[in-house]
Design a protein around this motif. Structure first.
Motif, PDB file in Angstrom:
ATOM      1  N   MET A 133      61.761 -10.171 -52.725  1.00  0.00           N
ATOM      2  CA  MET A 133      60.672 -10.864 -52.046  1.00  0.00           C
ATOM      3  C   MET A 133      59.327 -10.310 -52.485  1.00  0.00           C
ATOM      4  N   ASP A 134      59.285  -9.035 -52.853  1.00  0.00           N
ATOM      5  CA  ASP A 134      58.008  -8.432 -53.244  1.00  0.00           C
ATOM      6  C   ASP A 134      57.465  -9.000 -54.549  1.00  0.00           C
ATOM      7  N   GLN A 135      58.316  -9.677 -55.324  1.00  0.00           N
ATOM      8  CA  GLN A 135      57.875 -10.274 -56.577  1.00  0.00           C
ATOM      9  C   GLN A 135      57.334 -11.693 -56.378  1.00  0.00           C
ATOM     10  N   LEU A 136      57.352 -12.191 -55.167  1.00  0.00           N
ATOM     11  CA  LEU A 136      56.877 -13.540 -54.885  1.00  0.00           C
ATOM     12  C   LEU A 136      55.417 -13.510 -54.441  1.00  0.00           C
ATOM     13  N   THR A 137      54.706 -14.580 -54.744  1.00  0.00           N
ATOM     14  CA  THR A 137      53.350 -14.715 -54.225  1.00  0.00           C
ATOM     15  C   THR A 137      53.421 -15.181 -52.774  1.00  0.00           C
ATOM     16  N   GLY A 138      52.322 -15.054 -52.077  1.00  0.00           N
ATOM     17  CA  GLY A 138      52.258 -15.560 -50.709  1.00  0.00           C
ATOM     18  C   GLY A 138      52.533 -17.053 -50.655  1.00  0.00           C
ATOM     19  N   PHE A 139      52.037 -17.783 -51.640  1.00  0.00           N
ATOM     20  CA  PHE A 139      52.270 -19.228 -51.710  1.00  0.00           C
ATOM     21  C   PHE A 139      53.756 -19.526 -51.868  1.00  0.00           C
ATOM     22  N   GLN A 140      54.433 -18.764 -52.719  1.00  0.00           N
ATOM     23  CA  GLN A 140      55.872 -18.964 -52.913  1.00  0.00           C
ATOM     24  C   GLN A 140      56.641 -18.645 -51.635  1.00  0.00           C
ATOM     25  N   ARG A 141      56.230 -17.608 -50.904  1.00  0.00           N
ATOM     26  CA  ARG A 141      56.866 -17.310 -49.617  1.00  0.00           C
ATOM     27  C   ARG A 141      56.662 -18.464 -48.642  1.00  0.00           C
ATOM     28  N   ASP A 142      55.441 -19.012 -48.619  1.00  0.00           N
ATOM     29  CA  ASP A 142      55.175 -20.157 -47.742  1.00  0.00           C
ATOM     30  C   ASP A 142      56.075 -21.333 -48.098  1.00  0.00           C
ATOM     31  N   LEU A 143      56.291 -21.554 -49.396  1.00  0.00           N
ATOM     32  CA  LEU A 143      57.187 -22.633 -49.812  1.00  0.00           C
ATOM     33  C   LEU A 143      58.599 -22.397 -49.299  1.00  0.00           C
ATOM     34  N   LEU A 144      59.068 -21.148 -49.346  1.00  0.00           N
ATOM     35  CA  LEU A 144      60.408 -20.838 -48.824  1.00  0.00           C
ATOM     36  C   LEU A 144      60.510 -21.189 -47.347  1.00  0.00           C
ATOM     37  N   TYR A 145      59.472 -20.854 -46.577  1.00  0.00           N
ATOM     38  CA  TYR A 145      59.492 -21.169 -45.152  1.00  0.00           C
ATOM     39  C   TYR A 145      59.533 -22.677 -44.919  1.00  0.00           C
ATOM     40  N   VAL A 146      58.744 -23.435 -45.676  1.00  0.00           N
ATOM     41  CA  VAL A 146      58.746 -24.892 -45.523  1.00  0.00           C
ATOM     42  C   VAL A 146      60.125 -25.457 -45.857  1.00  0.00           C
ATOM     43  N   ILE A 147      60.702 -25.008 -46.959  1.00  0.00           N
ATOM     44  CA  ILE A 147      62.022 -25.500 -47.373  1.00  0.00           C
ATOM     45  C   ILE A 147      63.076 -25.144 -46.334  1.00  0.00           C
ATOM     46  N   ALA A 148      62.980 -23.930 -45.788  1.00  0.00           N
ATOM     47  CA  ALA A 148      63.953 -23.497 -44.775  1.00  0.00           C
ATOM     48  C   ALA A 148      63.867 -24.337 -43.508  1.00  0.00           C
ATOM     49  N   GLY A 149      62.689 -24.838 -43.209  1.00  0.00           N
ATOM     50  CA  GLY A 149      62.486 -25.584 -41.976  1.00  0.00           C
ATOM     51  C   GLY A 149      62.808 -27.062 -42.067  1.00  0.00           C
ATOM     52  N   LYS A 150      63.226 -27.515 -43.230  1.00  0.00           N
ATOM     53  CA  LYS A 150      63.525 -28.936 -43.429  1.00  0.00           C
ATOM     54  C   LYS A 150      64.925 -29.093 -44.006  1.00  0.00           C
ATOM     55  N   ASP A 151      65.449 -30.283 -43.924  1.00  0.00           N
ATOM     56  CA  ASP A 151      66.766 -30.578 -44.475  1.00  0.00           C
ATOM     57  C   ASP A 151      66.601 -31.213 -45.852  1.00  0.00           C
ATOM     58  N   ARG A 152      66.747 -30.397 -46.886  1.00  0.00           N
ATOM     59  CA  ARG A 152      66.661 -30.842 -48.278  1.00  0.00           C
ATOM     60  C   ARG A 152      65.421 -31.702 -48.551  1.00  0.00           C
ATOM     61  N   PRO A 153      64.224 -31.124 -48.324  1.00  0.00           N
ATOM     62  CA  PRO A 153      62.998 -31.897 -48.527  1.00  0.00           C
ATOM     63  C   PRO A 153      62.746 -32.206 -49.997  1.00  0.00           C
ATOM     64  N   SER A 154      62.069 -33.317 -50.230  1.00  0.00           N
ATOM     65  CA  SER A 154      61.619 -33.649 -51.579  1.00  0.00           C
ATOM     66  C   SER A 154      60.366 -32.825 -51.876  1.00  0.00           C
TER      67      SER A 154
END
Length: 95
Positions: free
Chosen positions: A1-22
Motif C-alpha cells: 500500500m505504501d507504493q500507491l498514491t493517495g489517488f490510487q488508494r481513493d480508487l481502491l475505496y471507490v471500487i470496494a464500495g461498488k459492485d464491479r463498477p465501470s
C-alpha cells in the motif's frame, strides 16, 4: 500500500464500495469527492497500475465497457490500510 498514491488508494475505496463498477462510474464517484475534475487521461493509467499490481481485476461488461473489482490481494491491502487508519483516527468520537 505504501507504493500507491493517495489517488490510487481513493480508487481502491471507490471500487470496494461498488459492485464491479465501470471506469465511467468510478470517474463519476471520484469527481464528486475531488475538487478538481479527474480526466480519463488520469483515471485509466492509474486503474491500469492497480491492475498491474494485482490489486484490481479488469473484465469486460460488454464490447465497449470494462468493469473493475478488487482482487483478494486488493481486499487484504485495503483492509490492512483501514485497520492502520482506525488505530489513529476515531471519527465517531468527539474530543
Amino acid at each position: 500500500m505504501d507504493q500507491l498514491t493517495g489517488f490510487q488508494r481513493d480508487l481502491l475505496y471507490v471500487i470496494a464500495g461498488k459492485d464491479r463498477p465501470s471506469g465511467q462510474e468510478i470517474l463519476d464517484d471520484i469527481n464528486h469527492y475531488i475538487d478538481q475534475p479527474v480526466t480519463h487521461g488520469r483515471l485509466y493509467p492509474n486503474l491500469d497500475t492497480l491492475v498491474e499490481k494485482e490489486l484490481v481485476e479488469k473484465g469486460q461488461l460488454d464490447r465497449r465497457t470494462n468493469y473493475y473489482a478488487l482482487t483478494p490481494k486488493g481486499q487484504r491491502v485495503l483492509q490492512r490500510r483501514q485497520e492502520w487508519v482506525d488505530q489513529y483516527v476515531d471519527v465517531s468520537s468527539s474530543h
